[in-house]
Design a protein around this motif. Sequence first.
Motif, PDB file in Angstrom:
ATOM      1  N   VAL A  70       0.854  -1.189   0.000  1.00 33.52           N
ATOM      2  CA  VAL A  70       0.000   0.000   0.000  1.00 33.52           C
ATOM      3  C   VAL A  70       0.892   1.242   0.000  1.00 33.52           C
ATOM      4  N   THR A  71       0.596   2.176  -0.880  1.00 34.34           N
ATOM      5  CA  THR A  71       1.345   3.426  -0.936  1.00 34.34           C
ATOM      6  C   THR A  71       0.633   4.481  -0.101  1.00 34.34           C
ATOM      7  N   TYR A  72       1.332   4.982   0.909  1.00 31.46           N
ATOM      8  CA  TYR A  72       0.799   6.043   1.760  1.00 31.46           C
ATOM      9  C   TYR A  72       1.602   7.321   1.554  1.00 31.46           C
ATOM     10  N   THR A  73       0.926   8.455   1.624  1.00 33.65           N
ATOM     11  CA  THR A  73       1.632   9.732   1.650  1.00 33.65           C
ATOM     12  C   THR A  73       2.150   9.969   3.061  1.00 33.65           C
ATOM     13  N   MET A  74       3.342  10.551   3.158  1.00 30.76           N
ATOM     14  CA  MET A  74       3.979  10.753   4.459  1.00 30.76           C
ATOM     15  C   MET A  74       4.744  12.063   4.464  1.00 30.76           C
ATOM     16  N   GLY A  75       4.673  12.780   5.563  1.00 35.25           N
ATOM     17  CA  GLY A  75       5.459  13.993   5.733  1.00 35.25           C
ATOM     18  C   GLY A  75       6.630  13.722   6.656  1.00 35.25           C
ATOM     19  N   GLY A  76       7.839  13.991   6.173  1.00 29.15           N
ATOM     20  CA  GLY A  76       9.038  13.779   6.978  1.00 29.15           C
ATOM     21  C   GLY A  76       9.454  15.068   7.668  1.00 29.15           C
ATOM     22  N   ILE A  77       9.387  15.077   8.991  1.00 31.05           N
ATOM     23  CA  ILE A  77       9.735  16.266   9.771  1.00 31.05           C
ATOM     24  C   ILE A  77      11.241  16.309   9.999  1.00 31.05           C
ATOM     25  N   GLY A  78      11.852  17.444   9.713  1.00 29.74           N
ATOM     26  CA  GLY A  78      13.293  17.556   9.893  1.00 29.74           C
ATOM     27  C   GLY A  78      13.730  18.980  10.194  1.00 29.74           C
ATOM     28  N   PHE A  79      14.981  19.110  10.624  1.00 33.16           N
ATOM     29  CA  PHE A  79      15.612  20.402  10.916  1.00 33.16           C
ATOM     30  C   PHE A  79      14.758  21.256  11.862  1.00 33.16           C
ATOM     31  N   VAL A  80      14.199  20.607  12.882  1.00 34.87           N
ATOM     32  CA  VAL A  80      13.446  21.328  13.911  1.00 34.87           C
ATOM     33  C   VAL A  80      14.459  22.093  14.762  1.00 34.87           C
ATOM     34  N   SER A  81      14.411  23.408  14.722  1.00 34.80           N
ATOM     35  CA  SER A  81      15.481  24.174  15.369  1.00 34.80           C
ATOM     36  C   SER A  81      15.023  25.570  15.759  1.00 34.80           C
ATOM     37  N   PRO A 278      17.144   2.585  19.201  1.00 31.40           N
ATOM     38  CA  PRO A 278      15.933   3.264  18.723  1.00 31.40           C
ATOM     39  C   PRO A 278      16.269   4.161  17.537  1.00 31.40           C
ATOM     40  N   TYR A 279      15.323   4.284  16.637  1.00 24.43           N
ATOM     41  CA  TYR A 279      15.538   5.111  15.452  1.00 24.43           C
ATOM     42  C   TYR A 279      14.379   6.099  15.343  1.00 24.43           C
ATOM     43  N   MET A 280      13.704   6.147  14.246  1.00 31.80           N
ATOM     44  CA  MET A 280      12.711   7.191  14.028  1.00 31.80           C
ATOM     45  C   MET A 280      11.368   6.894  14.696  1.00 31.80           C
ATOM     46  N   MET A 281      10.612   7.973  14.844  1.00 25.79           N
ATOM     47  CA  MET A 281       9.250   7.909  15.358  1.00 25.79           C
ATOM     48  C   MET A 281       8.274   8.120  14.201  1.00 25.79           C
ATOM     49  N   ALA A 282       7.015   7.783  14.447  1.00 24.16           N
ATOM     50  CA  ALA A 282       5.974   7.990  13.438  1.00 24.16           C
ATOM     51  C   ALA A 282       4.664   8.304  14.142  1.00 24.16           C
ATOM     52  N   ARG A 283       3.745   8.858  13.383  1.00 22.62           N
ATOM     53  CA  ARG A 283       2.381   9.007  13.869  1.00 22.62           C
ATOM     54  C   ARG A 283       1.428   8.930  12.679  1.00 22.62           C
ATOM     55  N   ILE A 284       0.209   8.504  12.967  1.00 28.87           N
ATOM     56  CA  ILE A 284      -0.854   8.524  11.968  1.00 28.87           C
ATOM     57  C   ILE A 284      -1.451   9.924  11.975  1.00 28.87           C
ATOM     58  N   VAL A 285      -1.431  10.583  10.824  1.00 32.44           N
ATOM     59  CA  VAL A 285      -1.990  11.932  10.711  1.00 32.44           C
ATOM     60  C   VAL A 285      -3.490  11.862  10.437  1.00 32.44           C
ATOM     61  N   SER A 286      -3.898  10.912   9.603  1.00 33.16           N
ATOM     62  CA  SER A 286      -5.317  10.732   9.285  1.00 33.16           C
ATOM     63  C   SER A 286      -5.699   9.281   9.536  1.00 33.16           C
ATOM     64  N   MET A 287      -6.329   9.028  10.676  1.00 31.31           N
ATOM     65  CA  MET A 287      -6.692   7.662  11.052  1.00 31.31           C
ATOM     66  C   MET A 287      -7.668   7.052  10.048  1.00 31.31           C
ATOM     67  N   LYS A 288      -8.635   7.808   9.611  1.00 29.96           N
ATOM     68  CA  LYS A 288      -9.644   7.275   8.694  1.00 29.96           C
ATOM     69  C   LYS A 288      -9.003   6.854   7.372  1.00 29.96           C
ATOM     70  N   ALA A 289      -8.175   7.724   6.803  1.00 24.46           N
ATOM     71  CA  ALA A 289      -7.527   7.400   5.531  1.00 24.46           C
ATOM     72  C   ALA A 289      -6.578   6.214   5.685  1.00 24.46           C
TER      73      ALA A 289
END
Length: 401
Positions: A70-81, A278-289
Amino acid sequence: MANIKKMEKDHLEEMFQLAKYAFHFEETEERRKRFQYIATHSENYGVFQAANQLTSQVMNTPFTVNFHGVTYTMGGIGFVSSYPEWRGQGGINQLMTDILRDSYQKGQVLSYLAPFSYSFYRRYGYEWVFERLTYEMNVTDLPVVERMLGQVIRVTPKEGKTAIQHLYHASEQSKKGGLIRDDWLYTYKYELKEPNSYMALYKNEQGVEEGYLVYEMDSDCLVIKELVYISLEAFYGIIHFIKSHQASFVKCRYETGQNQDTVSFLMPEPSVKRSLTPYMMARIVSMKAFLEQYPWSVSQERLSQLVFRVKDDEYAPWNNGWYEWRLVEGQWQVCQQIQAEEVTPDKLCIEGSIQGFTQMLLGYQKPTTLAFFQQIKGEQRAIQLLDELVVTMPPVLDDYF
């Protein structure tokens, strides 16, 4: 008064200077080029104070991921500063709030990030789901393999691009939540981010590419950055190629995304040092989708026995509520209900935080484990049914952004 806005190309140098200050990296043209390259492929959010001074920033890079077909769209958060004098004043909090809202409105289903603090990002609904496995050994500890009739050839990133892209996307390890590497990402990863790496392709006797190796030479250690193969012959051929370096390197380090397919059982001395981090974290942005596209292991008719309840998702409140499967005009659909009274009675309910559902649905933890530690709650028969329905292989990520 603080002003939050999306940044365009004319802010690239300001962004680079803030990132350099916050992360203490050396200012070089090579690093500037790499930073600006990913920034131009991202949505960049900034907090500006008086005199239009950039004080905090977050980069959200749009990716797609392959999760078991399944192909999901994902936003990668980076350079939080932020500059130190502006930390703790709510700038990052507002940026993360805006990014999650905008991501949802644009249809992004997932979000990944590399945390400086796991507890800090849990407040935004993220949870730890990816791990890295590192082997440290002598080159002679590598598996004993047969010599193959094919050959390994060293290539540049440009020369190997077509074959490496194909092999990566054909490999099983790329289909467990890994990034789909578009052309720009390939350039960023191999030509800009890892310029000191070497590449080698394994070709079988007919000249068909079946595997590749990305590696670095670090003093007396050969570092395996990526090892991908789609046949046993390619695995043997690449291992033989690595072992051919034993006159130059005593040690070998292999870094990989944690999964269930370790190769230590093939080693003559399997007691080599292995470390899991431990490596990266994730979250579901749209549970329904996410639920609508999820690769369930059974028909959705069995899912009609269940109701999921997401609670207390403060930064993505649109996820809160009950989710059930209903037959609508002959098709099973995921229906979100806001009030308990709207839910079909006599169904088995599983409830939890967005973090608990993220870990469960991405396969990082089994429902029975999460239920035992009360990260999700539900009747025992509901939890047991879930164990049969969800993906149970840990997710794998071999990229960093």
